[in-house]
Write a protein that holds these residues in place. Structure first.
Motif, short mmCIF file in Angstrom:
data_model
loop_
_atom_site.label_atom_id
_atom_site.label_comp_id
_atom_site.label_asym_id
_atom_site.label_seq_id
_atom_site.Cartn_x
_atom_site.Cartn_y
_atom_site.Cartn_z
N GLY A 140 2.21 -21.20 29.93
CA GLY A 140 2.51 -22.56 29.52
C GLY A 140 2.28 -22.84 28.06
N ASN A 141 1.65 -21.91 27.36
CA ASN A 141 1.36 -22.08 25.94
C ASN A 141 1.61 -20.77 25.20
OD1 ASN A 141 0.10 -24.88 25.81
ND2 ASN A 141 -1.16 -23.90 27.37
N ASN A 142 2.33 -20.86 24.11
CA ASN A 142 2.65 -19.68 23.32
C ASN A 142 2.68 -20.08 21.85
OD1 ASN A 142 3.37 -17.00 22.87
ND2 ASN A 142 5.55 -17.41 23.04
N TYR A 143 1.76 -19.54 21.06
CA TYR A 143 1.63 -19.94 19.67
C TYR A 143 1.84 -18.75 18.73
CZ TYR A 143 -0.72 -23.86 21.93
OH TYR A 143 -1.02 -24.93 22.74
N TRP A 144 2.43 -19.06 17.57
CA TRP A 144 2.72 -18.04 16.56
C TRP A 144 2.20 -18.47 15.20
CZ3 TRP A 144 4.99 -13.43 17.75
CH2 TRP A 144 5.65 -13.33 18.98
N GLY A 145 1.80 -17.49 14.43
CA GLY A 145 1.49 -17.73 13.03
C GLY A 145 2.74 -17.60 12.18
N GLN A 146 2.57 -17.80 10.87
CA GLN A 146 3.70 -17.75 9.94
C GLN A 146 3.99 -16.34 9.46
OE1 GLN A 146 5.71 -20.46 9.08
NE2 GLN A 146 4.60 -21.21 10.86
N GLY A 147 3.07 -15.43 9.66
CA GLY A 147 3.31 -14.03 9.30
C GLY A 147 2.69 -13.64 7.97
N THR A 148 2.43 -12.35 7.84
CA THR A 148 1.94 -11.78 6.59
C THR A 148 2.71 -10.49 6.32
OG1 THR A 148 -0.04 -11.07 5.37
CG2 THR A 148 0.04 -10.51 7.71
N GLN A 149 3.12 -10.31 5.09
CA GLN A 149 3.98 -9.19 4.72
C GLN A 149 3.17 -7.92 4.49
OE1 GLN A 149 7.58 -9.15 4.12
NE2 GLN A 149 7.14 -6.96 4.22
N VAL A 150 3.63 -6.85 5.10
CA VAL A 150 3.06 -5.52 4.84
C VAL A 150 4.16 -4.64 4.28
CG1 VAL A 150 2.07 -3.44 5.89
CG2 VAL A 150 1.31 -5.71 6.63
N THR A 151 3.92 -4.07 3.12
CA THR A 151 4.87 -3.18 2.47
C THR A 151 4.22 -1.83 2.27
OG1 THR A 151 5.87 -5.07 1.33
CG2 THR A 151 6.41 -2.87 0.50
N VAL A 152 4.90 -0.77 2.66
CA VAL A 152 4.35 0.58 2.55
C VAL A 152 5.30 1.42 1.72
CG1 VAL A 152 3.47 2.58 3.80
CG2 VAL A 152 3.33 0.30 4.83
N SER A 153 4.80 1.92 0.60
CA SER A 153 5.62 2.77 -0.27
C SER A 153 5.41 4.23 0.07
CB SER A 153 5.27 2.52 -1.73
OG SER A 153 3.93 2.88 -1.99
N SER A 154 6.46 4.99 -0.07
CA SER A 154 6.38 6.42 0.28
C SER A 154 5.98 7.27 -0.92
CB SER A 154 7.72 6.89 0.83
OG SER A 154 8.74 6.66 -0.11
N VAL B 277 0.84 -1.19 0.00
CA VAL B 277 0.00 0.00 0.00
C VAL B 277 0.88 1.25 0.00
CG1 VAL B 277 -1.92 -1.11 1.19
CG2 VAL B 277 -0.14 0.07 2.52
N GLN B 278 0.27 2.37 -0.31
CA GLN B 278 0.98 3.64 -0.25
C GLN B 278 0.88 4.22 1.15
OE1 GLN B 278 -0.68 6.08 -3.39
NE2 GLN B 278 0.97 5.46 -4.78
N ALA B 279 1.82 5.05 1.49
CA ALA B 279 1.78 5.73 2.79
C ALA B 279 0.45 6.47 2.93
CB ALA B 279 2.94 6.70 2.90
N GLY B 280 -0.14 6.37 4.11
CA GLY B 280 -1.42 7.01 4.37
C GLY B 280 -2.61 6.09 4.19
N ALA B 281 -2.40 4.95 3.58
CA ALA B 281 -3.48 4.00 3.34
C ALA B 281 -3.76 3.16 4.58
CB ALA B 281 -3.13 3.10 2.17
N SER B 282 -4.77 2.31 4.46
CA SER B 282 -5.17 1.43 5.55
C SER B 282 -5.13 -0.03 5.11
CB SER B 282 -6.59 1.76 6.02
OG SER B 282 -6.67 3.07 6.53
N LEU B 283 -4.91 -0.90 6.07
CA LEU B 283 -4.99 -2.35 5.86
C LEU B 283 -5.62 -2.96 7.09
CD1 LEU B 283 -1.58 -3.59 4.35
CD2 LEU B 283 -3.83 -3.71 3.26
N ARG B 284 -6.28 -4.08 6.89
CA ARG B 284 -6.81 -4.85 8.02
C ARG B 284 -6.25 -6.25 7.95
NH1 ARG B 284 -12.64 -7.50 9.14
NH2 ARG B 284 -12.78 -7.16 11.40
N LEU B 285 -5.48 -6.60 8.95
CA LEU B 285 -4.94 -7.95 9.05
C LEU B 285 -5.89 -8.83 9.84
CD1 LEU B 285 -1.19 -7.19 9.91
CD2 LEU B 285 -2.31 -7.31 7.67
N SER B 286 -5.95 -10.09 9.44
CA SER B 286 -6.76 -11.06 10.15
C SER B 286 -5.91 -12.23 10.60
CB SER B 286 -7.88 -11.58 9.23
OG SER B 286 -8.73 -10.54 8.82
N CYS B 287 -6.30 -12.83 11.70
CA CYS B 287 -5.63 -14.01 12.21
C CYS B 287 -6.70 -15.04 12.55
CB CYS B 287 -4.80 -13.66 13.43
SG CYS B 287 -4.04 -15.08 14.25
N ALA B 288 -6.71 -16.13 11.81
CA ALA B 288 -7.64 -17.21 12.08
C ALA B 288 -6.99 -18.22 13.02
CB ALA B 288 -8.04 -17.89 10.77
N VAL B 289 -7.69 -18.54 14.08
CA VAL B 289 -7.17 -19.45 15.10
C VAL B 289 -7.93 -20.77 15.02
CG1 VAL B 289 -6.68 -19.74 17.55
CG2 VAL B 289 -6.70 -17.45 16.54
#
Length: 116
Positions: free
Chosen positions: A102-116, A12-24
């Motif tokens: 006692g439990n700690n879980y992580w996802g694989q990640g999603t890339q966010v790129t912001v252009s100026s 996205v360009q600088a100033g834009a919005s994104l919504r990330l989701s995490c499905a568990v």
């Protein structure tokens, strides 16, 4: 084994919005602390935001406070990160995290790129 799958990243360009989701994969969203972290190239993974399972309180890093909002939907076993007014320094791989003593879980990640 609990699985977390992130989605919603993109370019996205600088100033834009994104919504990330995490499905568990299991119904833990209402009891675990769920959080977002991010890691930029060459940098340590850093905390972004957390939704406390026990208190329903949220906390944010100083760099995103006022621009990002974390939320959850227990019925959908999902966690979200609404990111507004994105800046080039927000560019990173964003990771979803679910924590309970006692439990700690992580996802694989999603890339966010912001252009100026």
């Amino acid at each position: 084994q609990v699985q977390l799958v992130e989605s919603g990243g993109g370019l996205v360009q600088a100033g834009a919005s994104l919504r990330l989701s995490c499905a568990v994969s299991e119904g833990i969203v209402s009891t675990y602390d769920t959080a977002w972290f991010r890691q930029a190239p060459g940098k340590e993974r850093e905390f972004v935001a957390v939704f406390r399972g026990s208190t329903l309180r949220t906390s944010y890093s100083k760099s995103v406070k006022g621009r990002f909002t974390i939320s959850r939907d227990s019925a959908k076993n999902a966690v979200y990160l609404q990111m507004n007014n994105l800046k080039p320094e927000d560019a990173a791989v964003y990771y979803c995290n679910a924590y309970y003593p006692g439990n700690n879980y992580w996802g694989q990640g999603t890339q966010v790129t912001v252009s100026s």
